[in-house]
Design a protein around this motif. Structure first.
Motif, PDB file in Angstrom:
ATOM      1  N   HIS A 225       0.576  -1.187   0.017  1.00 28.52           N
ATOM      2  CA  HIS A 225      -0.290  -0.503   0.550  1.00 28.52           C
ATOM      3  C   HIS A 225       0.990   1.776  -0.272  1.00 28.52           C
ATOM      4  CE1 HIS A 225      -3.034  -3.669   1.094  1.00 28.52           C
ATOM      5  NE2 HIS A 225      -3.683  -2.724   1.042  1.00 28.52           N
TER       6      HIS A 225
ATOM      7  N   HIS B 180       2.630  -0.124   6.243  1.00 23.90           N
ATOM      8  CA  HIS B 180       1.451  -1.519   5.798  1.00 23.90           C
ATOM      9  C   HIS B 180       2.198  -2.778   5.480  1.00 23.90           C
ATOM     10  CE1 HIS B 180      -2.291   1.871   5.642  1.00 23.90           C
ATOM     11  NE2 HIS B 180      -1.426   2.424   5.834  1.00 23.90           N
TER      12      HIS B 180
ATOM     13  N   THR C 159       1.218  -2.512  -6.014  1.00 23.04           N
ATOM     14  CA  THR C 159       1.218  -1.176  -5.008  1.00 23.04           C
ATOM     15  C   THR C 159      -0.132  -0.624  -5.780  1.00 23.04           C
ATOM     16  OG1 THR C 159       3.519  -1.597  -4.297  1.00 23.04           O
ATOM     17  CG2 THR C 159       2.429   0.493  -3.782  1.00 23.04           C
TER      18      THR C 159
ATOM     19  N   ASP D 269      -3.250  -1.664  -4.872  1.00 26.18           N
ATOM     20  CA  ASP D 269      -4.155  -1.464  -3.413  1.00 26.18           C
ATOM     21  C   ASP D 269      -4.328  -0.415  -3.009  1.00 26.18           C
ATOM     22  OD1 ASP D 269      -3.341  -4.538  -3.220  1.00 26.18           O
ATOM     23  OD2 ASP D 269      -1.805  -4.151  -2.840  1.00 26.18           O
ATOM     24  N   CYS D 270      -3.621   0.886  -3.495  1.00 24.07           N
ATOM     25  CA  CYS D 270      -3.552   1.967  -3.331  1.00 24.07           C
ATOM     26  C   CYS D 270      -4.755   2.422  -3.515  1.00 24.07           C
ATOM     27  CB  CYS D 270      -2.100   2.956  -3.721  1.00 24.07           C
ATOM     28  SG  CYS D 270      -0.323   2.407  -2.846  1.00 24.07           S
TER      29      CYS D 270
ATOM     30  N   THR E 129      -7.372   1.519  -1.789  1.00 27.38           N
ATOM     31  CA  THR E 129      -7.629   1.887  -0.742  1.00 27.38           C
ATOM     32  C   THR E 129      -7.740   3.264  -0.309  1.00 27.38           C
ATOM     33  OG1 THR E 129      -5.277   1.380   0.136  1.00 27.38           O
ATOM     34  CG2 THR E 129      -7.502  -0.368   0.214  1.00 27.38           C
TER      35      THR E 129
END
Length: 312
Positions: free
Chosen positions: A84, A103, A145, A148-149, A152
């Motif tokens: 993240h 994270h 990455t 995932d970012c 979220t």
């Protein structure tokens, strides 16, 4: 023992575990006193750094140091995969208004010792292609990455990271592949939208947010990173409506990697802009504060429609 006796510690740039400090002659009972006296700063559980060094770091540097401090403090545990926003920081991706927590992602529940306030644990499967090593740290791959970012964070935050990754060469197809494997995960629909709308032409977070602002307006999208010839050389415009000869420039103080134009670069840029204005171009300049107001949208609409009518 006086504070002056710890001059070696005050001059240090290392991250220290409690056991390492004890090996250097600093007792476990002495550590709280050194923190109180401003010699040490506690970064997280079992991770300390000289206060003088810590206070010299920028907020960006502190956020990355927290990750390396966690890695140093938890080496006796199973190796963690940073993910993240932590992985984004390690990869050097641009972040905007992101948290500074550490994270980590594991395919299993993990140790109870990781249940601390400044570490956020994520449980998810990680394939070999989802993993990478950067500066000795085990991190999720760039593609993993980014997704995932994007899942979220807010849409705009995810877009900034995605634009930067695309500019660095990450393939959009690889991002879609990760998103497909995360079908059913929270936020994956937002991530897909971010991936689809991401632009490798945005050269800074400010340009990404400018592009997002323009995409929500009832106007045709301008071209991005347009090279225009002038009598004093070529000039690259952040955004341009070629038919109307409207240039839109984002005047943030810095671009990626804290780059700031030198006075000579700014002089030459203004010189080329003057040459473009002599050829009928007009400029709209935006700063950070302009990106979040309705007045900015109204001003752009007014300029665009005025030029369109005069050209008709």
């Amino acid at each position: 023992m006086t504070v002056d006796a710890y001059s070696w510690l005050q001059a240090s740039t290392n991250c220290w575990r409690t056991g390492e400090l004890e090996e250097m002659g600093v007792s476990r009972r002495r550590i709280p006193k050194l923190i109180e006296d401003g010699v040490l700063t506690r970064i997280q559980v079992n991770a300390f750094v000289a206060a003088r060094y810590w206070n010299s770091l920028s907020e960006t540097q502190k956020a990355r140091f927290r990750i390396t401090a966690h890695d140093h403090a938890s080496r006796t545990l199973r190796p963690a995969t940073y993910s993240h926003t932590s992985a984004a920081r390690i990869h050097g991706l641009s972040l905007w208004r992101a948290d500074v927590q550490v994270h980590i992602t594991r395919p299993f529940a993990g140790s109870s010792r990781e249940h601390i306030g400044d570490v956020v644990r994520h449980r998810a499967p990680l394939l070999p292609r989802d993993l990478d090593m950067v500066d000795g740290l085990r991190v999720t791959s760039l593609a993993r990455t980014v997704v995932d970012c994007a899942r979220t964070l807010s849409y705009r935050q995810g877009l900034i990271i995605t634009d930067h990754a695309l500019r660095l060469g990450v393939k959009r197809a690889d991002l879609h592949d990760v998103a497909q494997r995360q079908k059913g995960f929270k936020g994956v629909q937002v991530a897909r939208k971010v991936i689809e709308n991401g632009s490798p032409l945005s050269e800074s977070p400010g340009e990404t947010l400018t592009c997002h602002l323009l995409a929500g307006m009832p106007l045709p999208m301008p071209e991005q990173q347009v090279v225009v010839r002038t009598r004093v050389g070529e000039h690259r415009l952040d955004f341009a409506w070629l038919e109307q000869k409207i240039a839109l420039e984002f005047d943030g103080k810095t671009k990626y990697f804290d780059y700031a134009p030198t006075p000579d670069v700014l002089f030459q840029e203004r010189r080329r802009e003057k040459a473009l204005m002599e050829e009928g171009w007009i400029f709209i300049r935006l700063e950070w504060s302009d990106l979040f107001t309705e007045a900015t949208r109204a001003h752009i609409r007014k300029v665009w429609w005025k030029r369109t009518r005069s050209a008709a």
